[in-house]
Design a protein around this motif. Structure first.
Motif, PDB file in Angstrom:
ATOM      1  N   PRO A  59       4.010   7.329 -25.330  1.00  0.00           N
ATOM      2  CA  PRO A  59       3.528   7.752 -26.652  1.00  0.00           C
ATOM      3  C   PRO A  59       2.198   8.492 -26.619  1.00  0.00           C
ATOM      4  N   TRP A  60       1.483   8.463 -25.504  1.00  0.00           N
ATOM      5  CA  TRP A  60       0.218   9.199 -25.404  1.00  0.00           C
ATOM      6  C   TRP A  60       0.413  10.588 -24.786  1.00  0.00           C
ATOM      7  N   ALA A  61       1.669  10.998 -24.550  1.00  0.00           N
ATOM      8  CA  ALA A  61       1.936  12.321 -23.998  1.00  0.00           C
ATOM      9  C   ALA A  61       1.487  13.389 -24.995  1.00  0.00           C
ATOM     10  N   PRO A  62       1.038  14.549 -24.497  1.00  0.00           N
ATOM     11  CA  PRO A  62       0.544  15.592 -25.413  1.00  0.00           C
ATOM     12  C   PRO A  62       1.612  16.203 -26.294  1.00  0.00           C
ATOM     13  N   ARG A  63       2.892  16.075 -25.889  1.00  0.00           N
ATOM     14  CA  ARG A  63       3.972  16.648 -26.691  1.00  0.00           C
ATOM     15  C   ARG A  63       5.211  15.759 -26.580  1.00  0.00           C
ATOM     16  N   PRO A  64       6.114  15.820 -27.550  1.00  0.00           N
ATOM     17  CA  PRO A  64       7.335  14.993 -27.500  1.00  0.00           C
ATOM     18  C   PRO A  64       8.187  15.318 -26.279  1.00  0.00           C
ATOM     19  N   ALA A  65       8.955  14.324 -25.851  1.00  0.00           N
ATOM     20  CA  ALA A  65       9.810  14.494 -24.674  1.00  0.00           C
ATOM     21  C   ALA A  65      10.919  15.489 -24.952  1.00  0.00           C
ATOM     22  N   THR A  66      11.265  16.267 -23.927  1.00  0.00           N
ATOM     23  CA  THR A  66      12.393  17.195 -24.001  1.00  0.00           C
ATOM     24  C   THR A  66      13.469  16.740 -23.021  1.00  0.00           C
ATOM     25  N   ARG A  67      14.665  17.285 -23.169  1.00  0.00           N
ATOM     26  CA  ARG A  67      15.734  16.941 -22.239  1.00  0.00           C
ATOM     27  C   ARG A  67      15.378  17.352 -20.820  1.00  0.00           C
ATOM     28  N   LEU A  68      14.722  18.513 -20.688  1.00  0.00           N
ATOM     29  CA  LEU A  68      14.334  18.983 -19.359  1.00  0.00           C
ATOM     30  C   LEU A  68      13.346  18.022 -18.715  1.00  0.00           C
ATOM     31  N   ALA A  69      12.351  17.540 -19.496  1.00  0.00           N
ATOM     32  CA  ALA A  69      11.373  16.600 -18.953  1.00  0.00           C
ATOM     33  C   ALA A  69      12.029  15.300 -18.533  1.00  0.00           C
ATOM     34  N   ARG A  70      12.983  14.833 -19.328  1.00  0.00           N
ATOM     35  CA  ARG A  70      13.687  13.598 -18.972  1.00  0.00           C
ATOM     36  C   ARG A  70      14.518  13.804 -17.708  1.00  0.00           C
ATOM     37  N   ALA A  71      15.146  14.965 -17.592  1.00  0.00           N
ATOM     38  CA  ALA A  71      15.955  15.244 -16.404  1.00  0.00           C
ATOM     39  C   ALA A  71      15.079  15.323 -15.161  1.00  0.00           C
ATOM     40  N   ARG A  72      13.932  15.993 -15.252  1.00  0.00           N
ATOM     41  CA  ARG A  72      13.015  16.084 -14.111  1.00  0.00           C
ATOM     42  C   ARG A  72      12.546  14.695 -13.690  1.00  0.00           C
ATOM     43  N   HIS A  73      12.242  13.859 -14.667  1.00  0.00           N
ATOM     44  CA  HIS A  73      11.787  12.499 -14.378  1.00  0.00           C
ATOM     45  C   HIS A  73      12.879  11.708 -13.665  1.00  0.00           C
ATOM     46  N   ALA A  74      14.114  11.831 -14.156  1.00  0.00           N
ATOM     47  CA  ALA A  74      15.230  11.095 -13.550  1.00  0.00           C
ATOM     48  C   ALA A  74      15.491  11.577 -12.126  1.00  0.00           C
ATOM     49  N   VAL A  75      15.502  12.897 -11.912  1.00  0.00           N
ATOM     50  CA  VAL A  75      15.763  13.440 -10.576  1.00  0.00           C
ATOM     51  C   VAL A  75      14.648  13.034  -9.614  1.00  0.00           C
ATOM     52  N   ALA A  76      13.402  13.068 -10.081  1.00  0.00           N
ATOM     53  CA  ALA A  76      12.283  12.699  -9.210  1.00  0.00           C
ATOM     54  C   ALA A  76      12.403  11.264  -8.721  1.00  0.00           C
ATOM     55  N   TRP A  77      12.782  10.369  -9.625  1.00  0.00           N
ATOM     56  CA  TRP A  77      12.914   8.973  -9.227  1.00  0.00           C
ATOM     57  C   TRP A  77      14.093   8.772  -8.278  1.00  0.00           C
ATOM     58  N   CYS A  78      15.160   9.518  -8.508  1.00  0.00           N
ATOM     59  CA  CYS A  78      16.312   9.394  -7.602  1.00  0.00           C
ATOM     60  C   CYS A  78      15.964   9.901  -6.214  1.00  0.00           C
TER      61      CYS A  78
ATOM     62  N   ASP B 152       0.808  -1.217   0.000  1.00  0.00           N
ATOM     63  CA  ASP B 152       0.000   0.000   0.000  1.00  0.00           C
ATOM     64  C   ASP B 152       0.847   1.275   0.000  1.00  0.00           C
ATOM     65  N   LEU B 153       1.794   1.379   0.922  1.00  0.00           N
ATOM     66  CA  LEU B 153       2.582   2.605   1.049  1.00  0.00           C
ATOM     67  C   LEU B 153       3.557   2.784  -0.114  1.00  0.00           C
ATOM     68  N   SER B 154       4.255   1.718  -0.465  1.00  0.00           N
ATOM     69  CA  SER B 154       5.211   1.828  -1.573  1.00  0.00           C
ATOM     70  C   SER B 154       4.487   2.091  -2.888  1.00  0.00           C
ATOM     71  N   ALA B 155       3.322   1.485  -3.075  1.00  0.00           N
ATOM     72  CA  ALA B 155       2.551   1.751  -4.291  1.00  0.00           C
ATOM     73  C   ALA B 155       2.049   3.188  -4.314  1.00  0.00           C
ATOM     74  N   ALA B 156       1.708   3.734  -3.149  1.00  0.00           N
ATOM     75  CA  ALA B 156       1.262   5.128  -3.095  1.00  0.00           C
ATOM     76  C   ALA B 156       2.373   6.077  -3.528  1.00  0.00           C
ATOM     77  N   VAL B 157       3.612   5.790  -3.083  1.00  0.00           N
ATOM     78  CA  VAL B 157       4.748   6.610  -3.518  1.00  0.00           C
ATOM     79  C   VAL B 157       4.925   6.488  -5.030  1.00  0.00           C
ATOM     80  N   LEU B 158       4.837   5.262  -5.530  1.00  0.00           N
ATOM     81  CA  LEU B 158       4.979   5.025  -6.965  1.00  0.00           C
ATOM     82  C   LEU B 158       3.928   5.803  -7.757  1.00  0.00           C
ATOM     83  N   LEU B 159       2.666   5.727  -7.317  1.00  0.00           N
ATOM     84  CA  LEU B 159       1.594   6.401  -8.041  1.00  0.00           C
ATOM     85  C   LEU B 159       1.753   7.917  -7.991  1.00  0.00           C
TER      86      LEU B 159
END
Length: 659
Positions: free
Chosen positions: A601-620, A582-589
């Motif tokens: 592929p269903w994103a409204p716009r193509p990925a940018t370097r900034l979006a990829r960096a934000r995603h990577a930092v968030a997961w770290c 429950d708790l770990s899945a909540a963090v994941l969601l």
């Protein structure tokens, strides 16, 4: 011991114990005897004698960049060793190698003989000089003590060479050959392990010289094994930072922990058949070498054939999703209803509204609760087009590998289901409805000798399950429409986390009651909507799982529906059926919602370097929270197991015997 010494002592102890654990794993891998240095022979490959199809992707097309394999030749005039396999046995095995890896004829024959003696159909050949970083990766991923017996363990190995039974390779759609990149070797090994039942193993081969994969390929190798690059690097970086903090806290005693860290390569390989060529550098330069390797990994841009194939599939999918979303998401829903689909009551209350938190497809989804019977259902409900849209690339297509990895991690639940049934009956035939790729059947079969497991599902995964041998017979289609032709064939029918996905759960129960013979049993496992923390966590509670879960049925309502169809409830379990997530899945969601995958592929716009960096930092950043949440989930799960308050429940019902 003063306060500043304690962290250093703990860190040193942890490193020591971890090294001993990994060393025990290495020692458990059998080895061929060293080959005399005066007799090295390398044999070139020869053309394959039998054509076998390359593994197809989920859309039926062969993955781009996949090579066709050819088996190694037998060089005339070379006599096998005393333990080598006879000529006809050697011909039954094919050889698959990474680029630059050569396997001499003597090693090949001795490896075949080992496979024949041990009853192995897939044998991973581990060079004795495997680089230290790859040795660490191998023993962290593979426990030789359980690798063969764990039916759901992923196929992993050194990634250098594989010896494969030709018949199994043909069934899996894999030919022999050489020159493969490291990521392709991972994909091949994993696929073959799925087909090998309990016939996969490892063998150290001193005569084979390893070809280092290189840190630049590490991200591609992680992607090939469906492992998060960001999470992996974050875990290693956090461990290193903790070690640095210990050294900074007390440099004198911190040296003890730093020495243990540097000595780990020797500790892990001491007394084993492996002698990594770079062990000296890996040990004494480790405090400097590891961060540099991680930096090179993080910056790695090398793309494997698997990566390129996935890029092409995402590009094609992006065109389709853009077309489907051109007119918005309103067309994916039925009209909102004013009455409860379970009891017809009109006292409806909104329970929650949620986005798609798992994969981030656009849309908003609502769950209503009936005040009369307590039934929770999606309102407005997805129509046929909506179900197709929101299921696409989640369990198949782009999401197939991730979904399979998730399903392989539910061994505790699979064990509990088997135990509940075996306490009341010993089935001859068992039909698993909504089986997917048959993970439950694959796990349950060894624990239920004499039981034939078949599966039913709408997707193509059930056909793959039959090809792998995880089920005996595949039934593809809707269960209510298939029930009449299955009458009397199975004395157990199971539905695990299936009813909540269906449009009409009572029609599914009716189909099961019709198909069961007298004395047969029906096993159901579903989320428990009465789980206390669910209301507190709201849409971050995983079992709400919008938009896929259409109905959440309480235990009393399900028992009533089953009894109304002539079955008798013989056992229920709302404690041991709890899934500690429950708790770990909540963090994941939460992370998925706020920092979604920019390459979806269903994103409204193509990925940018900034979006990829934000995603990577968030997961770290979320990594420590995920780990702490997972530990808390395990502790809470242990406390919940003896109670009746779990987030899931199981129910076993029996159809009365005639007379």
């Amino acid at each position: 011991m003063n306060g500043s010494m304690l962290p250093a002592a703990v860190a040193a102890a942890v490193l020591l114990l971890d090294g001993l654990r990994l060393r025990a794993r290495l020692r458990a891998i059998p080895s061929l005897p060293p080959v005399p240095a005066r007799n090295p022979v390398t044999v070139p490959a020869r053309p394959a004698r039998m054509p076998v199809a390359v593994p197809a992707s989920s859309d039926g097309k062969p993955p781009s960049g996949e090579a066709i394999y050819v088996p190694a030749a037998r060089e005339p005039g070379i006599r096998p060793g005393a333990d080598a396999a006879p000529e006809d046995a050697a011909d039954r095995f094919l050889l698959i190698t990474a680029a630059g890896v050569a396997v001499d004829e003597r090693t090949r024959r001795e490896a075949v003989a080992h496979a024949e003696r041990e009853g192995l159909a897939v044998l991973d050949l581990v060079p004795a000089d495997l680089p230290m970083s790859e040795t660490f990766t191998l023993v962290r991923q593979v426990d030789p003590a359980t690798y063969r017996t764990d039916p759901l363990a992923p196929g992993r190995g050194a990634g250098q060479a594989l010896l494969v039974d030709a018949a199994l390779a043909a069934r899996a759609g894999v030919d022999a050959g050489d020159g493969h990149d490291p990521a392709t070797m991972i994909r091949i090994t994993d696929r073959l392990k799925k087909y090998a039942a309990d016939g996969a193993g490892l063998l150290v081969t001193p005569a084979v010289t390893a070809v280092p994969a290189g840190p630049a390929t590490f991200p591609a190798r992680l992607r090939a094994s469906t492992t998060s690059v960001h999470a992996t690097l974050a875990v290693r970086l956090y461990g290193y930072l903790l070690l640095a903090a210990v050294v900074a806290l007390d440099p004198a005693w911190g040296l003890l922990a730093l020495t243990a860290y540097a000595a780990q390569p020797y500790l892990v390989t001491a007394g084993t058949a492996l002698r990594p060529a770079d062990r000296l550098r890996a040990a004494w330069l480790r405090p400097v070498r590891d961060p540099l390797r991680w930096w090179r990994c993080a910056r790695g841009r090398w793309r494997s054939p698997y990566d390129r194939e996935m890029d092409e599939r995402r590009a094609r999918a992006r065109i389709g999703y853009a077309r489907d979303l051109a007119d918005g998401t309103g067309r994916f829903f039925e009209p909102r209803r004013d009455d409860c689909p379970w009891c017809g009551g009109t006292s409806l209350r909104r329970r929650l509204t949620s986005p798609d938190r798992m994969v981030g497809k656009p849309g908003s989804f609502s769950l209503d609760r009936c005040a009369d019977c307590g039934h929770i259902f999606q309102n407005p409900r997805l129509n046929a087009a909506g179900l197709e849209f929101y299921y696409r690339d989640v369990y198949d297509g782009l999401g197939e590998s991730s979904a399979e990895k998730l399903l392989a991690g539910h061994a505790d639940s699979y064990r509990g289901r088997v135990d509940m049934v075996r306490a009341h009956t010993t089935p001859r035939g068992w039909l698993d409805v909504g089986t997917g790729w048959g993970h439950f059947c694959r796990y349950a079969a060894p624990a239920s000798p004499g039981t034939v497991f078949d599966g039913l599902d709408m997707g193509d995964g059930v056909l793959e399950a039959q090809r792998r041998g995880w089920i005996d017979t595949a039934h593809q289609g809707m269960f209510p429409e298939s029930a009449d032709r299955l009458v009397g064939r199975y004395d157990v029918i199971s539905m695990h986390h299936y009813l909540e996905h269906t449009l009409d759960p009572r029609a599914e129960i009716e189909a099961a009651a019709r198909a069961l013979p007298p004395g047969g049993h029906l096993l159901i496992e579903v989320p428990n909507p009465r789980f206390g923390p669910a209301r507190l966590m709201r849409s971050l509670w995983m079992p709400y799982f919008q938009p896929q879960h259409l109905n959440l049925i309480s235990l009393p309502r399900l028992a009533e529906a089953i009894t109304a169809r002539g079955l008798t409830v013989v056992a229920t379990d709302t404690g041991r059926a709890h899934q500690p997530c429950d708790l770990s899945a909540a963090v994941l969601l939460w992370v998925n919602t706020n920092f979604p995958d920019p390459d979806r592929p269903w994103a409204p716009r193509p990925a940018t370097r900034l979006a990829r960096a934000r995603h990577a930092v968030a997961w770290c950043v979320a990594g420590p929270a995920m780990v702490l949440a997972a530990v808390a989930d395990r502790l809470l799960g242990a406390a919940i197991a003896p109670t009746s308050g779990g987030n899931c429940y199981r129910l076993l019902a029996r159809k009365p015997a005639v007379g």
